[in-house]
Design a protein around this motif. Structure first.
Motif, PDB file in Angstrom:
ATOM      1  N   UNK A 154       0.819  -1.207   0.000  1.00 54.14           N
ATOM      2  CA  UNK A 154       0.000   0.000   0.000  1.00 54.14           C
ATOM      3  C   UNK A 154       0.855   1.261   0.000  1.00 54.14           C
ATOM      4  N   UNK A 155       2.058   1.165   0.547  1.00 53.44           N
ATOM      5  CA  UNK A 155       2.959   2.320   0.611  1.00 53.44           C
ATOM      6  C   UNK A 155       3.775   2.497  -0.666  1.00 53.44           C
ATOM      7  N   UNK A 156       3.576   1.593  -1.636  1.00 53.95           N
ATOM      8  CA  UNK A 156       4.314   1.697  -2.889  1.00 53.95           C
ATOM      9  C   UNK A 156       5.648   0.982  -2.889  1.00 53.95           C
ATOM     10  N   UNK A 157       5.967   0.318  -1.786  1.00 54.19           N
ATOM     11  CA  UNK A 157       7.223  -0.425  -1.687  1.00 54.19           C
ATOM     12  C   UNK A 157       7.056  -1.825  -2.282  1.00 54.19           C
ATOM     13  N   UNK A 158       8.156  -2.430  -2.760  1.00 52.41           N
ATOM     14  CA  UNK A 158       8.064  -3.813  -3.249  1.00 52.41           C
ATOM     15  C   UNK A 158       7.616  -4.751  -2.136  1.00 52.41           C
ATOM     16  N   UNK A 159       6.927  -5.807  -2.499  1.00 51.63           N
ATOM     17  CA  UNK A 159       6.510  -6.814  -1.522  1.00 51.63           C
ATOM     18  C   UNK A 159       7.728  -7.652  -1.165  1.00 51.63           C
ATOM     19  N   UNK A 160       8.088  -7.677   0.108  1.00 50.64           N
ATOM     20  CA  UNK A 160       9.269  -8.436   0.542  1.00 50.64           C
ATOM     21  C   UNK A 160       8.891  -9.890   0.778  1.00 50.64           C
ATOM     22  N   UNK A 161       9.756 -10.792   0.308  1.00 51.53           N
ATOM     23  CA  UNK A 161       9.465 -12.227   0.338  1.00 51.53           C
ATOM     24  C   UNK A 161      10.632 -12.988   0.957  1.00 51.53           C
ATOM     25  N   UNK A 162      10.323 -13.938   1.834  1.00 50.85           N
ATOM     26  CA  UNK A 162      11.301 -14.880   2.368  1.00 50.85           C
ATOM     27  C   UNK A 162      10.977 -16.244   1.778  1.00 50.85           C
ATOM     28  N   UNK A 163      11.964 -16.884   1.177  1.00 46.13           N
ATOM     29  CA  UNK A 163      11.770 -18.195   0.555  1.00 46.13           C
ATOM     30  C   UNK A 163      12.249 -19.287   1.496  1.00 46.13           C
ATOM     31  N   UNK A 164      11.379 -20.262   1.795  1.00 44.68           N
ATOM     32  CA  UNK A 164      11.723 -21.360   2.699  1.00 44.68           C
ATOM     33  C   UNK A 164      11.531 -22.687   1.969  1.00 44.68           C
ATOM     34  N   UNK A 165      12.641 -23.363   1.693  1.00 46.21           N
ATOM     35  CA  UNK A 165      12.595 -24.659   1.006  1.00 46.21           C
ATOM     36  C   UNK A 165      13.921 -25.365   1.254  1.00 46.21           C
ATOM     37  N   UNK A 166      13.893 -26.673   1.441  1.00 45.23           N
ATOM     38  CA  UNK A 166      15.133 -27.393   1.727  1.00 45.23           C
ATOM     39  C   UNK A 166      15.916 -27.762   0.480  1.00 45.23           C
ATOM     40  N   UNK A 167      15.388 -27.450  -0.704  1.00 44.71           N
ATOM     41  CA  UNK A 167      16.091 -27.750  -1.946  1.00 44.71           C
ATOM     42  C   UNK A 167      16.678 -26.473  -2.532  1.00 44.71           C
TER      43      UNK A 167
ATOM     44  N   UNK B 296       8.398  -5.568  -8.638  1.00 44.43           N
ATOM     45  CA  UNK B 296       7.255  -5.590  -7.728  1.00 44.43           C
ATOM     46  C   UNK B 296       7.553  -6.351  -6.441  1.00 44.43           C
ATOM     47  N   UNK B 297       8.560  -7.246  -6.504  1.00 45.70           N
ATOM     48  CA  UNK B 297       8.905  -8.064  -5.342  1.00 45.70           C
ATOM     49  C   UNK B 297      10.389  -7.925  -5.032  1.00 45.70           C
TER      50      UNK B 297
END
Length: 213
Positions: free
Chosen positions: A3-16, A32-33
């Motif tokens: 909503x603030x115009x910032x990229x959506x921050x993502x944490x990736x969790x996977x054992x591979x 965008x991310x």
């Protein structure tokens, strides 16, 4: 974007590693991310989520050192701001229901198209639920099924087994790589399902019903 115009921050969790690399490349290809970090198991997922405070956590389920459902429950108990979107290859009831009950915002399968995954992350960042069609179907079926006596989940049986050995909540938390608050939550669910009020009664009922031993 948020909503603030910032990229959506993502944490990736996977054992591979190859899966993490693929997802990072996919999300890094758009402004965008932004991928703020990666974790290889449920234990790291909790630590990094609390440290990095991402908008969305892409969470696999079956991983070493604590699976995704336990990590989701732990983050819920710690009142983490981040929304958790499950991204896994598993669509069995044993995987879906514990993850949803633990507090997952959405549940997608890894064969989801790129645009569908992006839409799901956007929705999760806004607090909206997104479910793969097969997952939505299973949830609807469960809702329409007559109520039957509740059974303990695999993790609840694991906790109860340790309780039966006289293990303290703190020691159980160390053994299972979760917080004490998560252990207490599991015990609350166990007591409710077995219709008891304390640890001793839970163990007694579990042995009587053949859940333990």
């Amino acid at each position: 974007m948020t909503a603030s115009g910032e990229p959506i921050s993502v944490l990736i969790v996977d054992d591979h590693p190859v899966v993490r690399d693929g997802l990072r490349g996919m999300f890094s290809a758009t402004t965008e991310f932004v991928v703020v970090g990666e974790a290889s198991d449920g234990h790291e997922a909790v630590i990094f989520t609390l440290q990095l405070d991402p908008d969305v956590v892409l969470m696999d389920l079956r991983m070493p050192r604590g699976g995704g459902a336990a990590a989701i429950a732990d983050l819920r108990d710690r009142q983490a701001r981040s929304r958790v979107l499950v991204l896994t290859t598993y669509d069995s009831d044993a995987d879906i229901f514990p993850a949803i009950e633990a507090g997952a915002t959405g549940y997608l399968l890894k064969d989801a198209p790129r645009d569908e995954l992006f839409d799901a992350v956007r929705a999760a960042a806004q607090g909206r639920s997104v479910l793969a069609p097969v997952v939505a179907s299973r949830l609807m079926t469960r809702m329409r099924t007559p109520v039957t006596p509740q059974v303990l989940s695999a993790r609840e049986r694991e906790v109860l087994s340790l309780v039966a050995k006289g293990t303290s909540n703190r020691a159980i938390a160390r053994e299972l790589f979760v917080s004490e608050a998560t252990v207490k939550t599991h015990l609350t669910h166990i007591f409710a399902k077995l219709e008891v009020k304390d640890r001793a009664a839970a163990v007694a009922v579990a042995y009587n019903r053949g859940i333990l031993g």
